[in-house]
Design a protein around this motif. Structure first.
Motif, PDB file in Angstrom:
ATOM      1  N   LYS A   1      30.989  37.203  39.782  1.00  0.00           N
ATOM      2  CA  LYS A   1      32.749  37.494  39.641  1.00  0.00           C
ATOM      3  C   LYS A   1      32.763  39.108  39.753  1.00  0.00           C
ATOM      4  O   LYS A   1      33.860  39.611  39.844  1.00  0.00           O
TER       5      LYS A   1
ATOM      6  N   ALA B   1      37.826  40.144  35.175  1.00  0.00           N
ATOM      7  CA  ALA B   1      37.222  38.764  34.622  1.00  0.00           C
ATOM      8  C   ALA B   1      35.741  38.874  34.193  1.00  0.00           C
ATOM      9  O   ALA B   1      35.191  38.451  33.039  1.00  0.00           O
TER      10      ALA B   1
ATOM     11  N   ASP C   1      36.224  39.892  40.812  1.00  0.00           N
ATOM     12  CA  ASP C   1      37.144  40.002  40.097  1.00  0.00           C
ATOM     13  C   ASP C   1      36.607  40.910  38.636  1.00  0.00           C
ATOM     14  O   ASP C   1      36.084  40.258  37.842  1.00  0.00           O
TER      15      ASP C   1
ATOM     16  N   ARG D   1      35.400  40.682  30.858  1.00  0.00           N
ATOM     17  CA  ARG D   1      35.748  39.964  29.738  1.00  0.00           C
ATOM     18  C   ARG D   1      34.517  39.069  29.561  1.00  0.00           C
ATOM     19  O   ARG D   1      34.155  38.751  28.658  1.00  0.00           O
TER      20      ARG D   1
END
Length: 437
Positions: A275, A282, A279, A285
């Motif tokens: 990812k 994300a 992204d 995280r």
């Protein structure tokens, strides 16, 4: 309906007054009475067989004769151990059997019997026991018959004037006068003396049979060295089982704990890598969550390493290591370590894990508000004691962790003593051999 508590009924007479009629007294008397005829048989057969075998050694016939005599003495030991178990309650284990080399045949078995110290100890018993049995038989019969005959004198005195022609027991007599126990006062005094002898007789019998117990245990049981070998073999089995259980625990903790977290961490980092391009937030995280998993995995690995052998114990000794243990207990713990020097690493580790398990038991079961841990040296022993004011009720025989702890201590010649009445407090004392580092 609730049942009223009834205290246990106490005997109406004290043990000293009940002893003459107690079953133990009668069994001991029976043992002493049987000892004389049996010892005469043992002595006669043992001396005859050994003397005959020794005399025939020049013809080589004496070797099997001597071995047969010693084997017969071992048979006497079987009878004596069974008799001591049935009449004296002395449970003496059978000695080690005669072991010949495989394939050696009859000559090997004969040689094994002759070289066996157990066989010669059985022969020694047959020789030594006979004079002792004569003495013990005489003392037992004299005390028993004298005591009961004097105590029951008023009941059978009437037979003397009827059948013997005297008024009672004659203490002295000549042509001019005689002294006979026939007045009421003399009857009472005689009966009283008999009662004293009757009450003393059971304790005389116990003293005599104590010697018999010692002879059976010392000469007809396993040797001290053989008993020690059996004990060490048992302890070795406990150590092996404990080590295997610890390895299984470590493998389980690694598989279910740190390894599972590391696998999950690798998967999360793989997803974050995929990812990262499409992204980034994300992915960030997921990396942050993976960072948290790394911290948890490191903590689990530290706990696992501490459970194997804590670094603080190696670096700073029992005082610091036990203080660290105390900080993790649910109850306030006071630790006092008074050691002039550090013991051997193995003993130090056993002491540490003993206190660790005891404090875990306090945290799980005791509901204590205060715990005291003391460690000190006494002679050639390392002692540690854990006391708490909890609910008590701990029992080594209950199949709990205390039983396993006692087995571990016993494997290194240690002792675990638990005093924990219901309602508390609980005091657990462990004793280990002191071995200097």
């Amino acid at each position: 309906m609730a049942m009223a508590y009834r205290p246990e009924a106490r005997p109406a007479l004290p043990s000293a007054l009940r002893a003459p009629l107690a079953g133990r007294t009668w069994r001991e008397l029976c043992h002493l009475l049987l000892s004389l005829p049996l010892s005469i048989v043992y002595f006669s057969l043992a001396i005859t067989a050994v003397a005959l075998g020794a005399g025939l050694l020049v013809t080589f016939v004496g070797i099997p004769v001597l071995a047969a005599g010693l084997a017969m003495c071992r048979g006497f030991g079987v009878v004596e151990r069974a008799r001591a178990r049935a009449l004296l309650g002395a449970r003496v284990r059978d000695p080690e059997p005669v072991r010949a080399k495989p394939g050696s045949g009859l000559p090997g078995r004969v040689g094994a019997v002759l070289k066996s110290g157990v066989s010669w100890r059985h022969f020694l018993y047959a020789v030594v026991h006979m004079p002792w049995a004569v003495f013990a038989f005489t003392v037992a019969v004299v005390f028993w018959t004298t005591g009961w005959s004097l105590f029951t004198y008023p009941l059978w005195r009437w037979t003397l004037p009827v059948y013997v022609g005297v008024d009672g027991i004659q203490l002295y007599g000549d042509r001019t006068h005689r002294v006979v126990l026939d007045s009421a006062t003399e009857l009472a005094v005689t009966c009283g003396i008999g009662l004293v002898v009757v009450l003393v007789t059971p304790w005389v019998l116990r003293a005599l049979t104590a010697v018999d117990r010692g002879l059976v245990a010392g000469l007809l049981g396993p040797s001290t060295l053989a008993s020690r070998v059996v004990e060490l073999e048992s302890d070795r089995g406990v150590v092996v089982d404990t080590a295997a259980a610890d390895l299984r625990r470590i493998e389980r903790d690694l598989h279910d704990g740190a390894q599972a977290r590391l696998v999950a961490l690798a998967m999360e980092l793989g997803l974050a890598k995929e990812k990262l391009a499409e992204d980034p937030q994300a992915a960030a995280r997921m990396v942050e969550e993976a960072h948290g998993e790394v911290k948890l995995a490191l903590q689990e690995l530290r706990d696992l390493a501490r459970g194997i052998h804590p670094a603080v114990l190696t670096d700073r000794g029992l005082d610091a290591a036990l203080s660290a243990l105390a900080a993790r207990c649910t109850a306030p713990v006071t630790v006092t370590v008074d050691l002039p020097e550090r013991p051997a690493a193995a003993i130090e580790g056993i002491a540490y894990f003993t206190v660790s398990e005891l404090l875990q038991n306090v945290s799980k079961h005791a509901r204590a508000s205060r715990v005291v841990v003391d460690v000190w040296r006494s002679g050639e022993r390392l002692l540690l004691q854990v006391r708490d004011d909890g609910c008590g009720g701990a029992d080594v025989a209950g199949g709990s962790g205390l039983a396993g702890l006692a087995e571990r201590l016993d494997a290194v010649d240690g002792i675990l003593d638990v005093h924990s009445p219901v309602g508390g407090p609980t005091t657990v004392t462990a004793e280990l051999p002191w071995r200097a580092a």
